[in-house]
Each structure stands twice: as structure tokens, then as C-alpha cells.
Scaffold this active site. Sequence first.
Site, PDB file in Angstrom:
ATOM      1  CG  ASP A 145     -12.823  -0.060  -3.140  1.00 33.76           C
ATOM      2  OD1 ASP A 145     -12.657  -0.943  -2.273  1.00 33.76           O
ATOM      3  OD2 ASP A 145     -12.809  -0.322  -4.367  1.00 33.76           O
ATOM      4  CE  LYS A 174      -8.627  -0.086   6.413  1.00 32.81           C
ATOM      5  NZ  LYS A 174      -7.186   0.006   6.822  1.00 32.81           N
TER       6      LYS A 174
HETATM    7  P1  NAD Z   1      -2.060  -7.573   4.642  1.00 29.12           P
HETATM    8  O1  NAD Z   1      -3.075  -8.371   5.389  1.00 29.12           O
HETATM    9  O2  NAD Z   1      -1.308  -8.203   3.532  1.00 29.12           O
HETATM   10  O3  NAD Z   1      -0.978  -6.988   5.667  1.00 29.12           O
HETATM   11  C1  NAD Z   1      -1.326  -6.471   6.908  1.00 29.12           C
HETATM   12  C2  NAD Z   1      -0.050  -6.306   7.709  1.00 29.12           C
HETATM   13  O4  NAD Z   1      -0.398  -5.726   8.981  1.00 29.12           O
HETATM   14  C3  NAD Z   1       0.645  -7.630   8.012  1.00 29.12           C
HETATM   15  O5  NAD Z   1       2.028  -7.501   7.806  1.00 29.12           O
HETATM   16  C4  NAD Z   1       0.354  -7.875   9.491  1.00 29.12           C
HETATM   17  O6  NAD Z   1       1.369  -8.602  10.169  1.00 29.12           O
HETATM   18  C5  NAD Z   1       0.244  -6.454  10.016  1.00 29.12           C
HETATM   19  N1  NAD Z   1      -0.597  -6.369  11.223  1.00 29.12           N
HETATM   20  C6  NAD Z   1      -1.823  -6.902  11.417  1.00 29.12           C
HETATM   21  N2  NAD Z   1      -2.255  -6.637  12.670  1.00 29.12           N
HETATM   22  C7  NAD Z   1      -1.287  -5.896  13.267  1.00 29.12           C
HETATM   23  C8  NAD Z   1      -1.148  -5.294  14.542  1.00 29.12           C
HETATM   24  N3  NAD Z   1      -2.109  -5.413  15.486  1.00 29.12           N
HETATM   25  N4  NAD Z   1      -0.026  -4.593  14.819  1.00 29.12           N
HETATM   26  C9  NAD Z   1       0.960  -4.469  13.881  1.00 29.12           C
HETATM   27  N5  NAD Z   1       0.876  -5.032  12.650  1.00 29.12           N
HETATM   28  C10 NAD Z   1      -0.230  -5.725  12.349  1.00 29.12           C
HETATM   29  O7  NAD Z   1      -2.840  -6.271   4.141  1.00 29.12           O
HETATM   30  P2  NAD Z   1      -2.702  -5.472   2.770  1.00 29.12           P
HETATM   31  O8  NAD Z   1      -3.534  -6.121   1.742  1.00 29.12           O
HETATM   32  O9  NAD Z   1      -1.271  -5.210   2.515  1.00 29.12           O
HETATM   33  O10 NAD Z   1      -3.437  -4.107   3.176  1.00 29.12           O
HETATM   34  C11 NAD Z   1      -2.691  -3.050   3.804  1.00 29.12           C
HETATM   35  C12 NAD Z   1      -3.657  -1.918   4.106  1.00 29.12           C
HETATM   36  O11 NAD Z   1      -4.251  -1.443   2.896  1.00 29.12           O
HETATM   37  C13 NAD Z   1      -4.833  -2.318   5.003  1.00 29.12           C
HETATM   38  O12 NAD Z   1      -5.080  -1.269   5.887  1.00 29.12           O
HETATM   39  C14 NAD Z   1      -6.008  -2.513   4.043  1.00 29.12           C
HETATM   40  O13 NAD Z   1      -7.216  -2.220   4.686  1.00 29.12           O
HETATM   41  C15 NAD Z   1      -5.670  -1.493   2.983  1.00 29.12           C
HETATM   42  N6  NAD Z   1      -6.150  -1.802   1.622  1.00 29.12           N
HETATM   43  C16 NAD Z   1      -5.893  -3.005   1.044  1.00 29.12           C
HETATM   44  C17 NAD Z   1      -6.294  -3.257  -0.269  1.00 29.12           C
HETATM   45  C18 NAD Z   1      -5.998  -4.568  -0.967  1.00 29.12           C
HETATM   46  O14 NAD Z   1      -6.483  -4.780  -2.080  1.00 29.12           O
HETATM   47  N7  NAD Z   1      -5.220  -5.457  -0.393  1.00 29.12           N
HETATM   48  C19 NAD Z   1      -6.976  -2.267  -0.968  1.00 29.12           C
HETATM   49  C20 NAD Z   1      -7.247  -1.054  -0.344  1.00 29.12           C
HETATM   50  C21 NAD Z   1      -6.810  -0.826   0.953  1.00 29.12           C
HETATM   51  O1  DAU Z   2     -11.585  -3.217  -2.467  1.00 28.46           O
HETATM   52  C1  DAU Z   2     -10.449  -3.181  -1.659  1.00 28.46           C
HETATM   53  C2  DAU Z   2     -10.394  -4.459  -0.853  1.00 28.46           C
HETATM   54  O2  DAU Z   2     -10.019  -5.494  -1.749  1.00 28.46           O
HETATM   55  C3  DAU Z   2      -9.421  -4.386   0.319  1.00 28.46           C
HETATM   56  O3  DAU Z   2      -9.871  -3.416   1.236  1.00 28.46           O
HETATM   57  C4  DAU Z   2      -9.315  -5.743   1.016  1.00 28.46           C
HETATM   58  O4  DAU Z   2      -8.328  -5.687   2.035  1.00 28.46           O
HETATM   59  C5  DAU Z   2      -8.906  -6.777  -0.012  1.00 28.46           C
HETATM   60  O5  DAU Z   2      -8.870  -8.054   0.580  1.00 28.46           O
HETATM   61  C6  DAU Z   2      -9.897  -6.775  -1.186  1.00 28.46           C
HETATM   62  O6  DAU Z   2     -11.198  -7.247  -0.774  1.00 28.46           O
HETATM   63  P1  DAU Z   2     -12.078  -8.228  -1.684  1.00 28.46           P
HETATM   64  O7  DAU Z   2     -13.014  -8.943  -0.829  1.00 28.46           O
HETATM   65  O8  DAU Z   2     -12.606  -7.504  -2.864  1.00 28.46           O
HETATM   66  O9  DAU Z   2     -10.884  -9.181  -2.228  1.00 28.46           O
HETATM   67  P2  DAU Z   2     -10.776 -10.782  -2.390  1.00 28.46           P
HETATM   68  O10 DAU Z   2      -9.488 -11.037  -3.089  1.00 28.46           O
HETATM   69  O11 DAU Z   2     -11.024 -11.493  -1.128  1.00 28.46           O
HETATM   70  O12 DAU Z   2     -11.973 -11.084  -3.381  1.00 28.46           O
HETATM   71  C7  DAU Z   2     -12.087 -10.456  -4.646  1.00 28.46           C
HETATM   72  C8  DAU Z   2     -13.390 -10.919  -5.286  1.00 28.46           C
HETATM   73  O13 DAU Z   2     -13.280 -12.307  -5.595  1.00 28.46           O
HETATM   74  C9  DAU Z   2     -14.592 -10.785  -4.380  1.00 28.46           C
HETATM   75  O14 DAU Z   2     -15.728 -10.455  -5.164  1.00 28.46           O
HETATM   76  C10 DAU Z   2     -14.777 -12.194  -3.801  1.00 28.46           C
HETATM   77  C11 DAU Z   2     -14.273 -13.085  -4.922  1.00 28.46           C
HETATM   78  N1  DAU Z   2     -13.635 -14.355  -4.498  1.00 28.46           N
HETATM   79  C12 DAU Z   2     -12.635 -14.290  -3.574  1.00 28.46           C
HETATM   80  C13 DAU Z   2     -12.010 -15.447  -3.153  1.00 28.46           C
HETATM   81  C14 DAU Z   2     -10.921 -15.399  -2.104  1.00 28.46           C
HETATM   82  C15 DAU Z   2     -14.015 -15.565  -5.080  1.00 28.46           C
HETATM   83  O15 DAU Z   2     -14.915 -15.595  -5.955  1.00 28.46           O
HETATM   84  N2  DAU Z   2     -13.393 -16.697  -4.657  1.00 28.46           N
HETATM   85  C16 DAU Z   2     -12.416 -16.702  -3.716  1.00 28.46           C
HETATM   86  O16 DAU Z   2     -11.909 -17.787  -3.363  1.00 28.46           O
END
Ligand code: NAD
Ligand code: DAU
Length: 363
Positions: A145, A174
Site C-alpha cells: 500500500d 515497488k
Molecule cells: P522480507 O524482507 O521478509 O523477505 C524478502 C525475501 O526476498 C527474503 O527471503 C530475501 O532473501 C529475498 N530476496 C531479496 N532479494 C532477492 C533477490 N535479489 N533474489 C532472490 N531473493 C531475494 O519481505 P516480506 O516482508 O516477506 O515481503 C515480501 C513481499 O511482500 C515484498 O515484495 C514486499 O514489498 C511485500 N509486502 C510486504 C508487506 C509487509 O508488511 N511485510 C506488506 C505488503 C507487501
Molecule cells: O504498508 C506495507 C509496508 O509495511 C510494507 O510494504 C513494508 O515492506 C513493511 O516493512 C511495512 O513498512 P512500514 O515502514 O510501515 O513498517 P515498519 O515495521 O518498519 O514500521 C511500522 C511503523 O512503525 C512505521 O510508522 C514506523 C514505525 N517504527 C518502526 C520501527 C522499526 C517505529 O516507530 N520504530 C521502529 O523502530
Amino acid sequence: MTSASEKLPRQPRCILITGGAGFIGSNFVHHWCNNYPEDRVVVLDALTYAGNYKNLAPLAGHKNFRFVQGDICNRPMVEALFKEEPIDTVAHFAAESHVDRSILGPDAFVRTNVVGTFTLLDSFRHHWEHQGALENFRFLHVSTDEVYGSLGPDDAGFSETTPYAPNSPYSASKAGSDHLARAYYHTYGMPTLITNCSNNYGPYHFPEKLIPLMCINILLGKSLPVYGDGQNIRDWLYVEDHCRALDVVINQGQPGETYNIGGNNEVKNIDLVNKLCELMNELAPELPVRPAQELITFVKDRPGHDRRYAIDASKIQTELGWTPAETVEGGLRRTIEWYLTHRDWWQPLLSEEYQAYYQKVYA
Ligand code: NAD
Ligand code: DAU
């Protein structure tokens, strides 16, 4: 002959899951293997700092499962994989995913998220065309998002038609990859699907992200760094709900479409951290500092910090019948229980490399 009311048996898929050793990817691999044991599952993951083969260890040796360590930017390797395996479906999770790391070093984000996604899309296009552009092929691009930018307090949630306005190098990379996935449908007719999801949480979440970072710091008696005034809002979704949503998008989604996925759970960061402290006080038998709220510390804000995210998930709900099942309270309890019982998973991740990163962000 099969009558219209009779359901045809499901054809098994061969699914390539990129980034399947990361947080959401590994949860999705387990979801898929549990629900579709007849399918072949091939995981491609570079095992960067965020990837962890242990997340998939229970699947090792299963005849329908294969793990390949490799980089999605390596075109010859990706093309060879499409020749070796009868892949008809891609679920593309591989990415650099942490906003704070994208601020420290954007290069890797452009490389993996833009160039890597392009490499996969283009290799899959050749493979799909070579197989006769079959209708059952799917390429799911998993996105965020954050591509929509930041909302004001009274704005409606992001819908699939909200204009893109990414604010960080992560979200910009992204957004670039989303545009490529969209273009491959419009130009080549390749059956791509895009999902934009809100913040996930649950098992296997790398310690750098807000929820695991706070859980682990509470267990270690370290300060809980809240950025800025703590009033930023995120829409939290339990990772299992996200995996179910991606499943329905692959199986029932319309190629060329985008689906927004969210938890309908908007929470201010400071309220979330307080809730985590409260639950930890209740669930953890021993804590170095109790009550854990004493550890909360406001620190310098993240540059360009988006104020609010919220998702309007009505399209996936009405068209595909998906709704989130887990509440924030229930999901946080399950997550905390997992971190309490999986110290052997997270302790080794607090490596020297991780400490160096932590110093750079929080010093
Ligand atoms: P993550 O960082 O936990 O995992 C990423 C994975 O991709 C890892 O296993 C890493 O080894 C692999 N990777 C990185 N670079 C690579 C490369 N060049 N080739 C092959 N593998 C590679 O990420 P996540 O939080 O699981 O997110 C997964 C997907 O979902 C991402 O595309 C992210 O943008 C999307 N997403 C995440 C969230 C969230 O809250 N975490 C929310 C919405 C969308
Ligand atoms: O919205 C989806 C996204 O959510 C994904 O696309 C990203 O991959 C994922 O990392 C996440 O992004 P955020 O930046 O929202 O997540 P994060 O956990 O890093 O932070 C969540 C919120 O908390 C954000 O407002 C920043 C704040 N934060 C984060 C950290 C790590 C703190 O206040 N302190 C911290 O130490």
C-alpha cells in the site's frame, strides 16, 4: 459431459515462489503446501540477510518441493529454471522490503525490486509464449500500500484507483515494479495480477520491523524506540489472512487486475506499542523490566515518514469473497506466543551485522 453446475477437478499447478524464505513468502509457502499438496512448489530465494532457510526446513525432502538459492536478477539462472520446471504460476515476493534500509542504501532496492522484477516478468513472458500463451498461466506480483503515499486523518482508504505517490526509495522501487507488471498485461496480454497490501505481522517476521523489534526488545529489556510523536497510523493484517487473500487472487482473480488487501485495523504506533507491552506483561513469565511500558522511548523520526495508511478492501471482498479473519488482539497474542517459544529462531538473527545496522538507525 460436465454440466454447468458440476465443478471440474482442480488442475495441479507448478508454482514458483520467489522470496519464499522471507517473512510473508515462507508463510505463503506453508499455506500453499498445506492446501495444495498435489502441486509442485519451487522456491527461488537469494537468502539475503532477510531470508532464512530455517523457515522452510520442515519441507526439505518432500518430493513436490524444491528450494533454489539464487538471485532474481540473474537472467540465465531464471531462464534455466523455467526450462527445468513445468512452471505455470509465479508468486513474486522477493524484494528488499525495509523502508529504513532503503533510506540508508537505496541501490539494492532499485536493483532487486525494479531490475529483478523486470527480469522475472520478461523471462516468464518468453516461457509463457513458448508454451503457447496458455490461459491457465498466472504471474502474481505482491506489492504494498506504500505506493499510494500518505493519507490525511480524514481521507478515505487507498483504493485500486488511488493515484500512485510513493515517498520512500522502497515504495518508489515497488511502484516501478507494479508499473512493469501492469505493462506486461497491457502490452503482451501476459496474465499478471497485482496485489497491494497493508502492514503484515505474525511468525517469521525479521527483527528489524516494528512488531518483532518491540517484542524482542521487551524480552531483552532494551528501550522501545518509537519514531517521532508515535501518532503515525498503520493498517495491520495478520500474515495468514494475507496468504489466504493471495490464494484467492491466484485462483479466482481476473488477469490484468489489481486487488488491495487490508486488515481494517488502523492503529497508531504508540497505541500498538502500548498494547504489545500490556500483552507481554501478561504472557511472558520473566521480563527484565516490568511493566514493559517503562522501556518506551521517543526517538528521532524516520525521514519522510508517511503519516497514515489505510486500505479500502471492498473490491477483493465483493468480487472474490475474501475478508480478514483475525483481530488485532488475537493476532498480537498469537505473534507474541510465537516469539516467546521461538527464541532459537530470532536470537541468531541479532548478529554483528544486524547490530551494526541497528547502530546506524538508532544511535
Ligand atoms: P522480507 O524482507 O521478509 O523477505 C524478502 C525475501 O526476498 C527474503 O527471503 C530475501 O532473501 C529475498 N530476496 C531479496 N532479494 C532477492 C533477490 N535479489 N533474489 C532472490 N531473493 C531475494 O519481505 P516480506 O516482508 O516477506 O515481503 C515480501 C513481499 O511482500 C515484498 O515484495 C514486499 O514489498 C511485500 N509486502 C510486504 C508487506 C509487509 O508488511 N511485510 C506488506 C505488503 C507487501
Ligand atoms: O504498508 C506495507 C509496508 O509495511 C510494507 O510494504 C513494508 O515492506 C513493511 O516493512 C511495512 O513498512 P512500514 O515502514 O510501515 O513498517 P515498519 O515495521 O518498519 O514500521 C511500522 C511503523 O512503525 C512505521 O510508522 C514506523 C514505525 N517504527 C518502526 C520501527 C522499526 C517505529 O516507530 N520504530 C521502529 O523502530
